[in-house]
Design a protein around this motif. Structure first.
Motif, PDB file in Angstrom:
ATOM      1  N   GLN A 186      -0.060  16.264  29.527  1.00  0.00           N
ATOM      2  CA  GLN A 186       0.073  14.804  29.546  1.00  0.00           C
ATOM      3  C   GLN A 186       1.013  14.317  28.445  1.00  0.00           C
ATOM      4  O   GLN A 186       0.879  14.683  27.278  1.00  0.00           O
ATOM      5  N   ALA A 187       1.965  13.489  28.847  1.00  0.00           N
ATOM      6  CA  ALA A 187       2.924  12.939  27.893  1.00  0.00           C
ATOM      7  C   ALA A 187       2.258  11.856  27.048  1.00  0.00           C
ATOM      8  O   ALA A 187       1.291  11.226  27.464  1.00  0.00           O
ATOM      9  N   PHE A 188       2.795  11.653  25.848  1.00  0.00           N
ATOM     10  CA  PHE A 188       2.411  10.496  25.053  1.00  0.00           C
ATOM     11  C   PHE A 188       3.634   9.607  24.921  1.00  0.00           C
ATOM     12  O   PHE A 188       4.744  10.100  24.687  1.00  0.00           O
ATOM     13  N   PHE A 189       3.471   8.295  25.115  1.00  0.00           N
ATOM     14  CA  PHE A 189       4.625   7.405  24.918  1.00  0.00           C
ATOM     15  C   PHE A 189       4.196   6.064  24.350  1.00  0.00           C
ATOM     16  O   PHE A 189       3.049   5.632  24.520  1.00  0.00           O
ATOM     17  N   GLU A 190       5.123   5.433  23.661  1.00  0.00           N
ATOM     18  CA  GLU A 190       4.891   4.101  23.113  1.00  0.00           C
ATOM     19  C   GLU A 190       6.236   3.486  22.731  1.00  0.00           C
ATOM     20  O   GLU A 190       7.239   4.195  22.613  1.00  0.00           O
ATOM     21  N   THR A 191       6.232   2.185  22.543  1.00  0.00           N
ATOM     22  CA  THR A 191       7.450   1.515  22.086  1.00  0.00           C
ATOM     23  C   THR A 191       7.379   1.362  20.574  1.00  0.00           C
ATOM     24  O   THR A 191       6.343   0.978  20.033  1.00  0.00           O
ATOM     25  N   VAL A 192       8.474   1.727  19.917  1.00  0.00           N
ATOM     26  CA  VAL A 192       8.493   1.759  18.464  1.00  0.00           C
ATOM     27  C   VAL A 192       9.629   0.843  17.976  1.00  0.00           C
ATOM     28  O   VAL A 192      10.734   0.889  18.514  1.00  0.00           O
ATOM     29  N   ALA A 193       9.342   0.031  16.983  1.00  0.00           N
ATOM     30  CA  ALA A 193      10.400  -0.808  16.400  1.00  0.00           C
ATOM     31  C   ALA A 193      11.162   0.017  15.374  1.00  0.00           C
ATOM     32  O   ALA A 193      10.571   0.670  14.519  1.00  0.00           O
ATOM     33  N   THR A 194      12.501   0.035  15.509  1.00  0.00           N
ATOM     34  CA  THR A 194      13.323   0.782  14.542  1.00  0.00           C
ATOM     35  C   THR A 194      14.442  -0.119  14.054  1.00  0.00           C
ATOM     36  O   THR A 194      14.635  -1.225  14.571  1.00  0.00           O
ATOM     37  N   GLY A 195      15.208   0.375  13.105  1.00  0.00           N
ATOM     38  CA  GLY A 195      16.353  -0.366  12.595  1.00  0.00           C
ATOM     39  C   GLY A 195      17.371  -0.651  13.681  1.00  0.00           C
ATOM     40  O   GLY A 195      18.128  -1.622  13.608  1.00  0.00           O
ATOM     41  N   GLU A 196      17.400   0.215  14.709  1.00  0.00           N
ATOM     42  CA  GLU A 196      18.351   0.037  15.816  1.00  0.00           C
ATOM     43  C   GLU A 196      17.763  -0.795  16.953  1.00  0.00           C
ATOM     44  O   GLU A 196      18.338  -0.847  18.040  1.00  0.00           O
TER      45      GLU A 196
END
Ligand code: HEC
Length: 249
Positions: A186-196
């Motif tokens: 099972q994959a793990f995913f999430e949205t991450v805030a970065t400098g880009e």
């Protein structure tokens, strides 16, 4: 808004939409991650299926130029997924990224023809893991920060320093993937805030099978055919993960 204005408005909206995944749902991004991983895996498998041929010291021309290789990728993809990598109802972005992935594979085959076709040389180091890394590097050159693929592993398994996990990847290996009840594959995913900007990040775990153990199995520390000390792994152990990053905005 009357119907005409509504139509005009949606037309303008679609014209204004930048390329990429800005409007995509998390589900669509996870699908795209799976698509990119699937094609990478098929490419690696084609290398694996042709490993004896590639390693043959008695044969010069292996007949495995980029066109022949892509034909094998297409056939293997069709056999597994029921349609070619560019078939079906793809968005412009999906099409562009898949084309970039296929072009990256072609470039890697082109650039390694001399090595693959060298006579008198058995093991050439052209193996699935290295092919995959080179393809992902080529892909990055073509698509820039819009999408990235990387094969990584928990730090104690890393062979090539380029495969070292970043903080987010290490966090998932040590967190979610270390939980005994994490469902296999099972994959793990999430949205991450970065400098880009906002990035969709996804890690798809991979496990060693029997065929991997000639290099990654035991006895631990013994040097394998590629010159690396073996990890002493067993079939079914976590080997690493395909890491996908997609730019959200
Ligand atoms: C012929 C020996 C060999 C076999 C067989 C092999 N590997 Fe590897 N593997 C390597 C080498 C060498 C690297 C480092 C590649 C590089 O320089 O990027 C590597 C790298 C990796 C990595 C990336 C992380 C790292 O260590 O740098 C993963 C994950 C991995 N292998 C998993 C597998 C799995 C899963 C299989 C079986 C399906 C497999 N390997 C089969 C030799 C092998």
């Amino acid at each position: 808004m009357n119907r005409f204005n509504a139509l005009l408005f949606s037309l303008l909206l679609s014209l204004a939409a930048p390329p990429g995944f800005s409007q995509a749902t998390t589900e669509a991004l996870a699908d795209e991650g799976e698509r990119l991983a699937a094609l990478l895996r098929v490419g690696r498998r084609v290398v694996s299926n042709n490993q004896t041929l590639i390693n043959d010291p008695d044969r010069g021309d292996k007949g495995l130029d980029s066109a022949a290789f892509l034909a094998k990728v297409d056939a293997a993809y069709r056999a597994q997924h029921g349609q070619g990598p560019l078939d079906g109802d793809l968005s412009d972005t999906q099409r562009r990224l898949t084309e970039a992935q296929l072009a990256a594979m072609a470039t890697v085959l082109d650039e390694n023809q001399e090595l693959i076709n060298s006579e008198g040389l058995g093991f050439k180091g052209f193996i699935p893991a290295i092919f995959g890394r080179l393809v992902n590097e080529q892909f990055a050159e073509q698509v820039g920060s819009e999408a990235r693929l990387k094969v990584t592993a928990p730090m104690h398994l890393v062979r090539n320093r380029k495969a070292r996990p970043d903080d987010w990847e290490a966090g998932v290996f040590n967190g979610q993937f270390s939980q005994p009840d994490w469902p296999r594959s099972q994959a793990f995913f999430e949205t991450v805030a970065t400098g880009e900007g906002e990035m969709f990040r996804m890690l798809i775990p991979e496990y060693y099978g029997e065929t991997c153990l000639t290099c990654h199995g035991g006895p631990k520390g013994e040097v394998d055919v590629t010159g690396f000390p073996k990890e002493g792994a067993a079939a079914g152990d976590l080997a690493g993960a395909i890491s996908i990053t997609l730019k959200r905005e």
